[in-house]
Design a protein around this motif. Structure first.
Motif, PDB file in Angstrom:
ATOM      1  N   LEU B 680     119.580 -27.457  -8.743  1.00  0.00           N
ATOM      2  CA  LEU B 680     118.554 -28.351  -9.291  1.00  0.00           C
ATOM      3  C   LEU B 680     118.727 -29.826  -8.995  1.00  0.00           C
ATOM      4  N   THR B 684     116.890 -38.954  -6.268  1.00  0.00           N
ATOM      5  CA  THR B 684     115.929 -39.280  -5.203  1.00  0.00           C
ATOM      6  C   THR B 684     115.535 -40.746  -5.359  1.00  0.00           C
ATOM      7  N   LEU B 693     113.829 -42.756  -8.154  1.00  0.00           N
ATOM      8  CA  LEU B 693     112.533 -42.230  -8.582  1.00  0.00           C
ATOM      9  C   LEU B 693     112.673 -41.263  -9.747  1.00  0.00           C
ATOM     10  N   ASN B 694     113.849 -40.687  -9.885  1.00  0.00           N
ATOM     11  CA  ASN B 694     114.020 -39.726 -10.985  1.00  0.00           C
ATOM     12  C   ASN B 694     115.109 -40.188 -11.955  1.00  0.00           C
ATOM     13  N   LEU B 697     115.827 -38.004 -17.751  1.00  0.00           N
ATOM     14  CA  LEU B 697     115.949 -36.552 -17.884  1.00  0.00           C
ATOM     15  C   LEU B 697     114.619 -35.842 -17.721  1.00  0.00           C
ATOM     16  N   LEU B 698     113.502 -36.604 -17.705  1.00  0.00           N
ATOM     17  CA  LEU B 698     112.214 -35.969 -17.453  1.00  0.00           C
ATOM     18  C   LEU B 698     112.147 -35.465 -16.010  1.00  0.00           C
ATOM     19  N   ASP B 699     112.667 -36.256 -15.097  1.00  0.00           N
ATOM     20  CA  ASP B 699     112.525 -35.917 -13.679  1.00  0.00           C
ATOM     21  C   ASP B 699     113.831 -35.509 -13.007  1.00  0.00           C
ATOM     22  N   LYS B 701     116.441 -33.034 -13.307  1.00  0.00           N
ATOM     23  CA  LYS B 701     116.509 -31.805 -14.088  1.00  0.00           C
ATOM     24  C   LYS B 701     117.928 -31.257 -14.148  1.00  0.00           C
ATOM     25  N   ILE B 702     118.484 -31.207 -15.356  1.00  0.00           N
ATOM     26  CA  ILE B 702     119.719 -30.468 -15.548  1.00  0.00           C
ATOM     27  C   ILE B 702     119.342 -29.111 -16.133  1.00  0.00           C
ATOM     28  N   THR B 704     118.655 -25.850 -18.344  1.00  0.00           N
ATOM     29  CA  THR B 704     118.529 -25.508 -19.759  1.00  0.00           C
ATOM     30  C   THR B 704     119.206 -24.158 -19.972  1.00  0.00           C
ATOM     31  N   LEU B 706     117.847 -21.502 -20.528  1.00  0.00           N
ATOM     32  CA  LEU B 706     117.096 -20.443 -19.833  1.00  0.00           C
ATOM     33  C   LEU B 706     117.452 -20.370 -18.343  1.00  0.00           C
ATOM     34  N   ASP B 707     118.069 -21.416 -17.815  1.00  0.00           N
ATOM     35  CA  ASP B 707     118.515 -21.380 -16.422  1.00  0.00           C
ATOM     36  C   ASP B 707     119.925 -20.791 -16.309  1.00  0.00           C
TER      37      ASP B 707
END
Lengths: 291, 773
Positions: B680, B684, B693-694, B697-699, B701-702, B704, B706-707
């Motif tokens: 992930l 960037t 640009l990221n 934590l919105l962009d 991605k670490i 969760t 579920l991952d």
């Protein structure tokens, strides 16, 4: 908070009529606050529009999920949690419940509302493709009265809609048969990770077939592939009246690609979005029950 | 010091973050290994768990002081630019603003060889000016009133551009440096050589050469970097979210010219560091300077965006590796040429190096590595959980798999056949080495025997198994001092400087002290992370906290016990050697006659017993390392290009496991962080401005939960470890080292395609599968 709060004022009407009165009387465009899951993010990022905010959260007239005649009527303040929990939605409009389950985390689902998702107008809004696929109508209300706008004519451009400055979203109305269990349907969300991710591509499909196996109803709605959520009408027309076979899957995929216009951004590339949008459609078609 | 072996000091070696350091150490009293234990080795619940879940634990972010101001920093929007004019007066005049600082106000205050406020920005996000106001919003508004006239300068973001002829020189000596903690060798790469690798490669029966690339990855600590500073006369108190209060103190003393006695640094609780909080940072110094200027306490806590933009990340890498083998699979040569873009690295800080695994994972007589650290117009990197080894293992552990494929050999067997009995670099034996057991037990747990070649797999979902290993210097060592106080009522305070990064340090030290003293867990309180009240130790880095401070705590407890038994001897009318401490009582081993610990302490003239001990030297002639073998089972969705990690097995030798629950948590956390790195995470940036640009934590991605695979199975494969008195090695960093390579190897086993660039994104995987439209 990055924003200086001195530039903001918050008003809290006690009734819907009071809110409509404030909207009618205001010269400036008011910012309507529901669950705050978008606006507070803007506030924190320092990009919220200063001025008067109207807090709708206390207006119980805008809540509730009801069956009214041959429609399901959802109050604009219906939260994602309520959508997930509603037997009516899970049974009659399952794509909406599925979409609600993929929005943010539980805390967001407790606050975020269907009306807010529509009003915010992000092309990536997860509940929007199901609303398109279910032929939803948006009930707009102002002191002048009430009107219904078919959802696929609601947006006029990127985050722009037909709602007038004095109107608010009161309800969402969906025909009961839109999610009929005799029709195949699917909700697809592709994000960067398995949860709490803004969609790279989000889609909702509904497909019905006549007794002879030909397609007699089709809705294909996508998010994150254009400036607004979109219904792919040419794709829908292309499959109507035909049988689903490998040739149709192939030709319809070409129509699909000609009908979307995704962009490169921080979450993904146009190239990957086109690929995924097509693949999501192909998988749905291949896996329509009874094929 | 009240140790028996006081005064005599020797030189000893310890390894921190992959580098070997020599220090002086005092000889320690030899304690026999624990026999049967009642607390050590048990999954004691976290002693600070209730405080954490109820919010009673006070983190740096929670510190509120009367009159406290909020500090904010103006950062450069340009990747490289000179400040031609700086207008601070409008900001200073805004009501509520009590201190404003520009580069001219803090000249000479330096950190890592650089001024804390810069009139020439070397990266987007660099600190240019700072101010403090009565509330955060006023501070933000004041920032917007600062007028800057910028003169942009040419910048370079990518290492190839920085190395190209005619590239702008970012510092007078040029843009090329050796790597490691540096700078090591200005103007040249850092070269390591044993045997004759080029000749051995030439002569090898089979050779493979491959290029691997890894991204810049960020720590994303739950608690962002931050400090609160308050002056009291000439004395400075700083709360800092840090891994090491003593390193923060020395940075403050050095930069501000203060004696250590006048600077108090506290960090009782902190929310994650992963190597990014080893010492003070510019915000620490700016908080102290703004507090001095305003006469009020100042809180300087970075926003999430700043936390990403201000620096601290694992540098990217481009690694060209070659391996030479015999047809039967014996590794005869290894080379690596590694390029690490290190931004505006700070002197004495981590510079980036990823050649360690090539040097020390396998028995191989001929090794040559060339490591380049390349300056770019980017923020400074920092250590990040096993710095260098994570990048290096991604390359080497895939190359070994590629060699296994080429030779038609099983990857586990090929590894087992090339493990080294001794440390490949020094030739010295390991104090203990369970790597072969890690491989065998892990292979059994994942069902390695069922692994099938990729050609047998068809269809949309394809499953694959992959393996990778790690070796990591994690023996800890001095300096680490512990002090234990037994109070008059029998309650015990353990004082240690060690910061608990959330790993369970406080809990494990409680277990060690209570075990050795023979008192109840509830009688023991661990007080930690305070330079005024707790004794010295290194930061909690380099997987060394348990193996450094743990033995010191056991020694201090033994010393308190010795004094306790001496005091009990006349009361019980028996020699101290016939007495033992059990469940809060001193008891005669034969007669069972007993007296409560509390009544002994209360009877003493001093009303207390104090034991202070320090960690002794590491044994000579052996190498101390922790080991790991990891196994991933993945499912590749060939239509979407996504990878699901379905199962993960992480087998470890890190000596004795003191608390299985906190130990497994630490390993599972490392694996999850590794899954993020593999699939992930990547920084960037906008090439035009160098801005991230990221940054958030919105962009960014670490993973969760579920991952995560449903279960990350953790296996203890440790043989006994004799090199310290608690039998434990470090386990903080090894769990992340092999993860990405194990996943990449599993993807290759599933698909037959080799993903040599991390992260393995759907777009990259689809391109590799040639499935793109």
């Amino acid at each position: 908070m990055r924003a200086r709060l001195a530039g903001f004022s918050l008003e809290r009407p006690g009734t819907l009529d009071e809110a409509l009165g404030m909207l009618a009387a205001s010269k400036e465009r008011l910012t309507l606050l529901a669950g705050g899951t978008d606006l507070y993010v803007y506030l924190n990022a320092g990009v919220a529009r200063p001025g008067r905010w109207l807090d709708l959260w206390g207006l119980d007239e805008l809540r509730g999920i009801h069956e009214v005649g041959d429609h399901v009527v959802l109050g604009a303040l219906t939260t994602y949690t309520e959508l997930r929990a509603s037997e009516l939605i899970r049974g009659a409009l399952p794509l909406l419940a599925q979409a609600a389950a993929t929005v943010g985390a539980v805390a967001i689902q407790n606050r975020g509302t269907l009306g807010g998702n529509i009003a915010n107008g992000s092309p990536a809004g997860d509940s929007l493709p199901p609303l398109l696929a279910y032929d939803a109508e948006i009930g707009l209300r102002s002191a002048r009265g009430r009107r219904f706008v078919p959802f696929d004519r609601f947006y006029t451009g990127y985050r722009a809609s037909v709602a007038a400055p004095d109107e608010l979203i009161e309800q969402i109305r969906i025909p009961l048969g839109a999610g009929s269990s005799s029709r195949a349907c699917r909700f697809v969300k592709v994000g960067t990770r398995a949860a709490q991710a803004i969609s790279k591509v989000v889609a909702a499909f509904v497909l019905g077939r006549a007794g002879d196996g030909t397609v007699d109803h089709c809705r294909a709605a996508f998010g994150s592939v254009a400036p607004t959520p979109v219904r792919l009408r040419r794709l829908e027309q292309h499959v109507i009246g035909k049988r689903i076979d490998p040739a149709l899957i192939r030709t319809s995929s070409d129509v699909l690609l000609s009908e979307i216009a995704p962009i490169d951004d921080i979450r993904s590339t146009a190239r990957y979005r086109r690929f995924v949008a097509r693949t999501a459609w192909q998988r749905f078609m291949e896996e329509v029950p009874g094929l | 010091m009240s140790d028996d072996c006081a005064e005599k000091t020797v030189e000893t070696e310890l390894e921190i973050e992959g580098r070997k350091v020599k220090v002086r150490a005092q000889m320690e009293r030899q304690l026999p290994p624990w026999g049967k234990t009642t607390l050590v080795g048990k999954s004691l619940r976290r002693v600070d768990g209730p405080d954490k879940v109820t919010g009673a634990a006070r983190y740096t972010h929670d510190v509120q002081l009367p009159g406290m101001l909020y500090g904010k920093v103006l950062r450069s929007p340009h990747a490289r630019a000179r400040v031609a004019e700086l207008g601070l007066s409008a900001a200073a005049k805004l009501p509520g603003v009590l201190a404003v600082l520009g580069p001219g106000d803090v000249r000479g205050v330096r950190l890592g060889g650089r001024e804390v406020l810069s009139a020439e920005a070397s990266y987007a996000g660099e600190e240019i000016a700072a101010l403090a106001a009565t509330d955060e919003e006023t501070a933000e508004e004041a920032l917007s009133l600062i007028r800057v006239r910028w003169e942009p300068l040419p910048h370079v973001l990518e290492p190839e551009d920085a190395m190209a002829p005619g590239a702008p020189a970012l510092q007078p000596g040029g843009n090329v440096l050796g790597g490691g903690f540096g700078p090591q060798t200005p103007g040249k790469p850092e070269v390591y050589e044993r045997g004759d690798a080029p000749a051995a490669l030439e002569a090898a029966e089979v050779t493979l050469e491959r290029i691997y690339e890894t991204p810049a990855a960020q720590h994303a600590c739950l608690e962002t970097h931050g400090a609160v500073a308050a002056w009291d006369g000439d004395g400075l108190t700083v709360w800092e979210s840090t891994q090491g209060v003593f390193f923060v103190r020395s940075a403050l003393c050095e930069a501000l010219g203060l004696p250590a006695s006048r600077v108090r640094v506290l960090c009782p609780f902190m929310g994650g560091g992963f190597g990014s909080k080893n010492s003070a940072d510019r915000y620490t110094l700016l908080a102290a300077l703004l507090a001095r200027r305003s006469g009020r306490p100042v809180r300087m806590v970075l926003s999430r965006r700043e936390d990403f933009e201000a620096g601290a990340y694992r540098p990217a890498s481009r690694q060209q590796l070659a391996i030479g083998l015999t047809r039967r699979g014996r590794i005869v040569a290894l080379t690596s040429r590694a390029v690490n873009p290190v931004g505006s690295a700070l002197e004495g800080h981590y510079f980036g190096s990823c050649v360690g695994p090539v040097q020390d994972f396998y028995s191989c007589a001929n090794v040559r590595t060339e490591n380049y650290a390349i300056l770019t117009s980017s923020p400074p990197p920092s250590a990040f959980r096993a710095p260098g080894h994570v990048q290096g293992a991604f390359a080497l552990e895939q190359l070994v798999d590629e060699a296994a494929d080429e030779l038609g050999l099983d990857p586990v067997r090929l590894r087992l056949a090339n493990l080294s009995a001794n440390d490949p670099d020094s030739g010295l034996p390991y104090a203990s080495n369970g790597l072969a057991s890690c491989l065998r037990l892990g292979a059994k747990a994942i069902g390695w025997d069922s692994r099938k070649p990729p050609r047998t797999k068809t269809g949309r979902f394809r499953s694959g198994l992959g393996v990778a290993i790690a070796t990591w210097g994690a023996g800890g060592g001095p300096p680490a001092v512990a002090q234990i106080v037994l109070h008059e009522d029998g309650s015990v305070v353990v004082l240690t400087g060690a910061c608990d990064l959330g790993t369970g340090t406080r809990t494990v030290m409680t277990q060690i002290a209570a075990e050795e003293l023979g008192v109840a867990v509830s009688a023991v309180l661990v007080a930690n992370g305070d330079t005024r009240t707790t004794p010295y130790c290194l930061p909690s880095f380099g997987s060394l906290t348990v193996a450094s401070t743990g033995p010191a705590v056991r020694l201090a407890a033994a010393e308190v016990k010795r004094q306790l038994l001496d005091a009990a001897s006349p009361i019980l009318g028996a020699p101290a050697s016939s007495l033992l401490v059990m469940r809060g009582k001193v008891r005669h081993a034969v007669t069972g006659k007993s007296v409560a610990v509390a009544s002994i302490a209360a009877s003493l003239p001093a009303r207390m017993i104090v034991g202070t001990s320090q960690r002794g030297p590491n044994p000579d002639g052996v190498v101390l390392a922790s080991f790991s073998a990891q196994f991933a089972q993945v499912e590749v969705d060939c239509r979407f290009g996504t990878v699901r990690v379905k199962r993960f097995v992480s087998a470890h030798d890190c000596g004795r496991v003191l608390n299985p629950a906190t130990w497994s948590s630490q390993i599972q956390g490392g694996v999850l962080q590794g899954i993020g790195y593999a699939l992930l995470e990547q920084r960037t940036r906008d090439p035009g401005t160098g801005r991230q640009l990221n940054a958030g934590l919105l962009d960014y991605k670490i993973p969760t939960v579920l991952d995560s695979p449903p279960e990350i199975e953790v296996i203890d494969a440790a043989p006994p470890y004799p090199a310290n008195n608690i039998g434990a090695k470090g386990s903080g960093e090894p769990p992340i080292i092999p993860v990405a390579a194990a996943i990449a190897n599993a993807v290759a086993n599933a698909t037959g395609r080799r993903l040599r660039t991390a992260p393995i994104t759907p777009a990259r995987l689809l391109a590799a599968l040639s499935a793109e439209p």
